[in-house]
Design an enzyme around this catalytic site. Structure first.
Site, PDB file in Angstrom:
ATOM      1  N   LYS A 107     -78.626-119.201  40.033  1.00 42.30           N
ATOM      2  CA  LYS A 107     -79.130-120.560  39.797  1.00 42.30           C
ATOM      3  C   LYS A 107     -79.966-120.630  38.529  1.00 42.30           C
ATOM      4  O   LYS A 107     -79.932-121.636  37.827  1.00 42.30           O
ATOM      5  CB  LYS A 107     -79.938-121.064  40.993  1.00 42.30           C
ATOM      6  CG  LYS A 107     -79.076-121.484  42.165  1.00 42.30           C
ATOM      7  CD  LYS A 107     -79.890-122.304  43.159  1.00 42.30           C
ATOM      8  CE  LYS A 107     -79.061-122.665  44.395  1.00 42.30           C
ATOM      9  NZ  LYS A 107     -79.893-123.212  45.476  1.00 42.30           N
TER      10      LYS A 107
ATOM     11  N   LYS B 243     -64.213-121.011  46.179  1.00 37.54           N
ATOM     12  CA  LYS B 243     -64.432-121.785  47.405  1.00 37.54           C
ATOM     13  C   LYS B 243     -64.714-123.253  47.073  1.00 37.54           C
ATOM     14  O   LYS B 243     -65.180-123.573  45.983  1.00 37.54           O
ATOM     15  CB  LYS B 243     -65.512-121.147  48.274  1.00 37.54           C
ATOM     16  CG  LYS B 243     -66.928-121.355  47.856  1.00 37.54           C
ATOM     17  CD  LYS B 243     -67.845-120.798  48.951  1.00 37.54           C
ATOM     18  CE  LYS B 243     -69.250-121.285  48.690  1.00 37.54           C
ATOM     19  NZ  LYS B 243     -70.237-120.857  49.637  1.00 37.54           N
TER      20      LYS B 243
ATOM     21  N   LYS C  68     -69.775-128.147  46.687  1.00 36.24           N
ATOM     22  CA  LYS C  68     -70.384-129.451  46.475  1.00 36.24           C
ATOM     23  C   LYS C  68     -70.640-129.731  45.001  1.00 36.24           C
ATOM     24  O   LYS C  68     -70.700-130.854  44.571  1.00 36.24           O
ATOM     25  CB  LYS C  68     -71.746-129.508  47.173  1.00 36.24           C
ATOM     26  CG  LYS C  68     -71.711-129.805  48.637  1.00 36.24           C
ATOM     27  CD  LYS C  68     -73.154-130.026  49.109  1.00 36.24           C
ATOM     28  CE  LYS C  68     -73.236-130.143  50.616  1.00 36.24           C
ATOM     29  NZ  LYS C  68     -74.594-130.374  51.092  1.00 36.24           N
TER      30      LYS C  68
END
Ligand code: TRP
Length: 334
Positions: free
Chosen positions: A113, A195, A198
């Site tokens: 992140k 995957k 969002k």
């Protein structure tokens, strides 16, 4: 014998998608009978990335209502909004004094992140796993359903709990990971080796639980496949990851086994298959969306549910927090 306690959290960032549903949320619903389930819409976690206030507010309500629409029964399951309970932030501070800088530095999600958000590497992004530990430990959770990306955070929660228990006395239950037996790992429709996420920039990559029927079918029509023509499941074959993904989605929403699904589409073309998967997903979403619309329109009811859940969560977490404060040596008054 009392039931085991399950705790899990979902961030109110973007509408939950098919991957969240089949990979996690469907299990959240199924676990309600066997376990004492506690689920939280973790808005405190969400602000480690900058959020637009109106959007955060709307998405928190949306996520809460979607969970209810999916079948989370607020009569038996505790479903609360994290910021409604100040104990989470309080215990997180306390536990931060029992967590080493080096441990947090090893968290792979922090590394990922912070690499992606160089302009806002805030301290919250770094201490995020401590807040997660507080969430879990406040409720003495036995089990935490987690995906692979959260395993390291759960291990840290255990390490912190062990450290605290050893420093004082038995205070926290040690949480175990709960690996659901039948969760589907849904991949992106446009890059089926990744995957479904969002945060994917390509809107065609994921199908949101509130996408319209047309949108759902359109996205499946455009799903990436391969240049063969056979609808067979070939586990681990990267070339076939698109078809594998569609077959496992179809299997999960229809409840049929993979081999039955293969049989159903034997001799058919990819085009028809993709439409059939899209329709099956849209059919599965339809009753959820109807219930969602009903709930989100009933503001008073939704807020009432949030309020009573907040109060109940405060009672449970308050017990743990008082114990912690007492052991540390903070002065108590009656
Ligand atoms: N970090 C989790 C995620 O991003 C959400 C979360 C917050 C959570 N607190 C939790 C998950 C406690 C399990 C238990 O998905």
């Amino acid at each position: 014998m009392s039931k085991k306690i399950i705790f899990s959290g979902i961030q109110p960032t973007n509408t939950p998608h098919l991957g969240n549903y089949l990979g996690a949320l469907k299990n959240w619903v199924n676990m309600q009978d066997e376990y004492d389930c506690i689920y939280s819409v973790v808005d405190l976690h969400a602000i480690t990335l900058r959020q637009e206030p109106a959007k955060l507010r709307a998405q928190t309500k949306e996520t809460y209502a979607i969970l209810m629409a999916l079948g989370i029964d607020v009569e038996k399951t505790l479903l609360f909004v994290q910021s409604h309970n100040q104990h989470h932030a309080e215990l997180a501070w306390t536990l931060s004094c029992y967590t080493q800088f080096g441990e947090l530095s090893r968290m792979t999600q922090f590394k990922d992140k912070s690499a992606k958000n160089e302009e806002n590497i805030n301290a919250g992004l770094f201490t995020y796993p401590i807040l997660q530990a507080a969430d879990i430990l406040l409720y003495q959770a036995d089990l935490v359903p987690v995906g692979a990306d959260q395993k390291q955070h759960l291990e840290l929660s255990r390490d912190i709990a062990v450290r605290f228990n050893n420093a004082y006395s038995e205070t926290f239950t040690l949480p175990e990971p709960y690996i659901p037996t039948s969760a589907a790992k849904v991949k992106s429709l446009t890059e089926p080796t990744k995957k479904m996420s969002k945060s994917d920039e390509n809107p065609g990559a994921s199908v949101g639980l509130l996408d319209s029927r047309d949108e759902v079918i359109r996205k499946f029509k455009r799903a990436v496949t391969d240049s063969d023509a056979e609808i067979v499941f070939d586990e681990g074959n990267v070339e076939k990851s698109g078809i594998n993904n569609l077959l496992s989605i179809y299997s999960a929403v229809s409840g049929k086994s993979i081999s039955d699904c293969e049989g159903e589409f034997a001799g058919k073309g990819y085009g028809d298959f993709k439409i059939a998967v899209g329709e099956a997903v849209a059919d599965a979403f339809a009753p959820i969306q109807t219930e969602y619309e009903r709930l989100i329109a009933d503001k008073a009811y939704l807020e009432g549910c949030m309020k009573s859940a907040a109060e109940k969560s405060l009672r449970i977490s308050g017990k743990t927090l008082r114990k912690v404060y007492k052991k540390i040596g903070f002065v108590q008054y009656q």
